[in-house]
Design a protein around this motif. Structure first.
Motif, mmCIF file in Angstrom:
data_model
loop_
_atom_site.group_PDB
_atom_site.id
_atom_site.type_symbol
_atom_site.label_atom_id
_atom_site.label_comp_id
_atom_site.label_asym_id
_atom_site.label_seq_id
_atom_site.Cartn_x
_atom_site.Cartn_y
_atom_site.Cartn_z
ATOM 1 N N GLY A 32 13.121 3.617 -4.304
ATOM 2 C CA GLY A 32 12.748 4.625 -5.719
ATOM 3 C C GLY A 32 11.563 4.343 -6.635
ATOM 4 N N ARG A 33 10.872 3.409 -6.262
ATOM 5 C CA ARG A 33 9.747 3.044 -6.909
ATOM 6 C C ARG A 33 8.416 3.969 -6.494
ATOM 7 N NH1 ARG A 33 10.209 -1.210 -10.741
ATOM 8 N NH2 ARG A 33 12.414 -0.969 -11.412
ATOM 9 N N ASP A 34 8.273 3.868 -4.949
ATOM 10 C CA ASP A 34 7.009 4.275 -4.446
ATOM 11 C C ASP A 34 7.893 5.381 -3.459
ATOM 12 O OD1 ASP A 34 5.227 5.064 -2.502
ATOM 13 O OD2 ASP A 34 4.313 2.942 -2.553
ATOM 14 N N HIS A 35 7.617 6.726 -3.923
ATOM 15 C CA HIS A 35 8.181 7.845 -3.188
ATOM 16 C C HIS A 35 7.767 7.969 -1.651
ATOM 17 C CE1 HIS A 35 4.434 9.872 -4.035
ATOM 18 N NE2 HIS A 35 4.796 10.693 -3.000
ATOM 19 N N THR A 36 6.669 7.224 -1.306
ATOM 20 C CA THR A 36 6.117 7.300 -0.076
ATOM 21 C C THR A 36 6.616 6.256 0.947
ATOM 22 O OG1 THR A 36 4.172 5.858 -0.100
ATOM 23 C CG2 THR A 36 3.748 8.046 -1.011
ATOM 24 N N TRP A 37 7.145 5.160 0.564
ATOM 25 C CA TRP A 37 7.928 4.147 1.401
ATOM 26 C C TRP A 37 9.299 4.711 1.426
ATOM 27 C CZ3 TRP A 37 7.161 -1.638 0.402
ATOM 28 C CH2 TRP A 37 5.745 -1.921 0.493
ATOM 29 N N ASP A 38 10.113 5.484 0.327
ATOM 30 C CA ASP A 38 11.158 6.091 0.692
ATOM 31 C C ASP A 38 11.292 7.130 1.692
ATOM 32 O OD1 ASP A 38 12.126 4.608 -1.659
ATOM 33 O OD2 ASP A 38 11.941 6.270 -2.991
ATOM 34 N N ARG A 39 10.099 8.035 1.669
ATOM 35 C CA ARG A 39 10.065 9.215 2.502
ATOM 36 C C ARG A 39 9.712 8.601 3.936
ATOM 37 N NH1 ARG A 39 4.342 11.192 1.612
ATOM 38 N NH2 ARG A 39 4.022 9.325 2.891
ATOM 39 N N ASP A 40 9.112 7.602 4.147
ATOM 40 C CA ASP A 40 8.596 7.291 5.402
ATOM 41 C C ASP A 40 9.512 6.199 6.037
ATOM 42 O OD1 ASP A 40 6.593 8.997 5.242
ATOM 43 O OD2 ASP A 40 4.975 7.427 4.823
ATOM 44 N N GLY B 226 0.725 -1.356 -0.058
ATOM 45 C CA GLY B 226 0.109 0.108 -0.077
ATOM 46 C C GLY B 226 0.857 1.058 0.107
ATOM 47 N N THR B 227 0.527 2.162 -0.921
ATOM 48 C CA THR B 227 1.238 3.565 -0.986
ATOM 49 C C THR B 227 0.566 4.476 0.170
ATOM 50 O OG1 THR B 227 1.629 3.601 -3.157
ATOM 51 C CG2 THR B 227 1.355 5.660 -2.186
ATOM 52 N N PHE B 228 1.521 5.043 1.057
ATOM 53 C CA PHE B 228 0.831 5.699 2.114
ATOM 54 C C PHE B 228 0.588 7.032 1.643
ATOM 55 C CE2 PHE B 228 4.540 3.338 4.314
ATOM 56 C CZ PHE B 228 3.945 2.789 5.179
ATOM 57 N N PRO B 229 -0.823 7.228 2.069
ATOM 58 C CA PRO B 229 -1.636 8.492 1.610
ATOM 59 C C PRO B 229 -1.072 9.712 2.553
ATOM 60 C CG PRO B 229 -2.921 7.374 2.734
ATOM 61 C CD PRO B 229 -1.769 6.241 2.573
ATOM 62 N N ALA B 230 -0.795 9.430 3.868
ATOM 63 C CA ALA B 230 -0.371 10.377 4.748
ATOM 64 C C ALA B 230 0.845 10.166 5.365
ATOM 65 C CB ALA B 230 -1.358 10.514 5.805
ATOM 66 N N ALA B 231 1.950 10.913 5.380
ATOM 67 C CA ALA B 231 3.099 10.576 6.170
ATOM 68 C C ALA B 231 3.216 10.082 7.318
ATOM 69 C CB ALA B 231 3.988 11.847 5.980
ATOM 70 N N VAL B 232 4.318 9.024 7.624
ATOM 71 C CA VAL B 232 4.273 8.903 8.952
ATOM 72 C C VAL B 232 5.108 9.947 9.711
ATOM 73 C CG1 VAL B 232 5.750 7.336 10.534
ATOM 74 C CG2 VAL B 232 4.809 6.487 8.293
ATOM 75 N N PRO B 233 4.541 10.375 10.922
ATOM 76 C CA PRO B 233 5.227 11.658 11.457
ATOM 77 C C PRO B 233 6.506 11.547 11.742
ATOM 78 C CG PRO B 233 3.529 10.457 13.011
ATOM 79 C CD PRO B 233 3.517 9.667 11.569
#
Length: 395
Positions: A281-289, A253-260
């Motif tokens: 590098g494929r899902d920016h939300t996983w990279d971000r969180d 699942g792509t994270f729609p809201a960032a983990v704080p």
């Protein structure tokens, strides 16, 4: 060292595993559970009188259907059903409109759970399962049955008006109100609503005034949460809101809201996704969180898997004669999902060491342990604003 830290996080006594090493039986239906326990199942209708339905306010109080799986005494109970005929018909209309098989092919799929089975002596950890958007709760049956066979109570939740169809005890089958027209707030609003659903279910099955007859089977100090797609993304949202959840899993699942940035309070989290869409590098939300997951964590990707590979969907497609476009066979996909999700909860809710989580396994060559490099955060806010792209990967 990481294994020792994970064991320290467990507040229960180190105990031997209750699971057997029996391999899954390979056939065209749901694979046989691999643990030592027989599987019982109850079906609950829960009504939150303190909350209006977020998607259809005129319906009144939020109503949920929940399948409660529990370790049972062998030879008791009667055969349970996979889903109702109406649910199967609506699932076919949405997911396989060209299929010629009747809905009974799906609704009559044999399951291993037994309705009204006598429970085995507890208590047991609780795992809540949340399906993907458009999918009814039954599509996580294989995982629910296997977890139960390994000594878990499982609450499999249908989020009303978010699946192709949910049948209630009075005969109503409610369809999806937000599948074709996303709600205001997009996937983040759905994840937030699911977090409230999950906390309500926890209140109902673990509270002082429980809505489930076998609530004493649950150890309320050992609760986990796993979900597929938007259900997986909602796992982190629910953990932020509810400290009772000790460990969480996001399946593709792509994270729609960032983990704080404050993280999840040191609690464990597993990312399990397709190699094609969720490698670094494929899902920016996983990279971000990833940096904000501040407890024990793993990022696993599965070669040859597709979005539905973590559910019963490939098995259902085989039954319908729908061509399988995934490289990973349906039964193998189920085996991998069950192996890693069960191992994760065995480690974090039972304090049982799990070598399969320590690194690449010769028995599971499809599974990679990703080690993402720190990435600059510039531009993430711009990409995160693309709600339509997030919704597409969260279904």
């Amino acid at each position: 060292m990481k294994r020792l830290l994970a064991l320290v996080m467990c507040l229960t006594v180190l105990m031997p595993s209750t699971a057997s090493a029996t391999p899954a039986t390979v056939h065209s239906g749901l694979p046989r559970p691999t643990g030592r326990y027989a599987v019982g199942r109850d079906v609950l209708e829960l009504v939150d009188h303190h909350r209006t339905d977020p998607w259809v306010p005129e319906a009144g109080a939020r109503q949920l259907m929940v399948s409660m799986y529990y370790p049972a005494r062998p030879g008791t109970g009667r055969p349970a059903s996979y889903m109702t005929r109406a649910e199967a018909q609506l699932l076919l209309e949405r997911k396989a409109p060209d299929a010629t098989a009747p809905p009974e092919v799906i609704s009559g799929l044999p399951v291993h759970a037994r309705a009204d089975a006598r429970p085995a002596p507890g208590p047991f950890p609780l795992v809540v399962l949340s399906p993907g958007l458009t999918l009814p709760r039954a599509t996580l049956t294989s995982l629910a049955e296997d977890l139960t066979s390994h000594g878990y109570v499982v609450a499999l939740v249908d989020h009303t008006y978010e699946s192709s169809g949910t049948t209630f005890p009075d005969g109503r089958t409610l369809t999806c109100a937000i599948c074709d027209q996303p709600p205001e707030g997009g996937p983040a609003a759905i994840a937030a609503s699911r977090a409230r659903d999950i906390s309500f279910v926890l209140d109902q099955v673990t509270g002082h005034h429980t809505g489930w007859r076998y609530a004493k089977l649950i150890d309320p100090g050992r609760i986990g949460l796993a979900g597929h797609s938007i259900g997986g993304a909602a796992s982190a949202t629910a953990m932020v809101a509810d400290p009772r959840i000790r460990a969480g899993v996001n399946m593709d699942g792509t994270f729609p809201a960032a983990v704080p940035p404050t993280g999840l309070g040191g609690r464990a989290f597993l990312l399990l996704g397709t190699r094609a869409d969720h490698a670094p590098g494929r899902d920016h939300t996983w990279d971000r969180d990833w940096p904000n997951l501040d407890g024990w964590k793993r990022w696993l990707t599965v070669a040859g898997a597709q979005h539905g590979s973590f559910t019963d969907t490939p098995i259902l497609e085989n039954l319908l004669g729908v061509p399988d476009s995934a490289e990973l066979p349906a039964q193998r996909a189920a085996e991998i999902t069950r192996t890693y999700v069960t191992a994760f909860f065995d480690l974090h809710l039972k304090c049982t060491p799990q070598p399969v989580l320590d690194g690449v396994s010769a028995n599971n060559p499809e599974v990679a342990f990703e080690q993402p490099l720190p990435a600059p955060r510039i531009g993430y806010e711009r990409h995160h604003g693309d709600a339509s792209a997030a919704a597409g990967r969260s279904r």
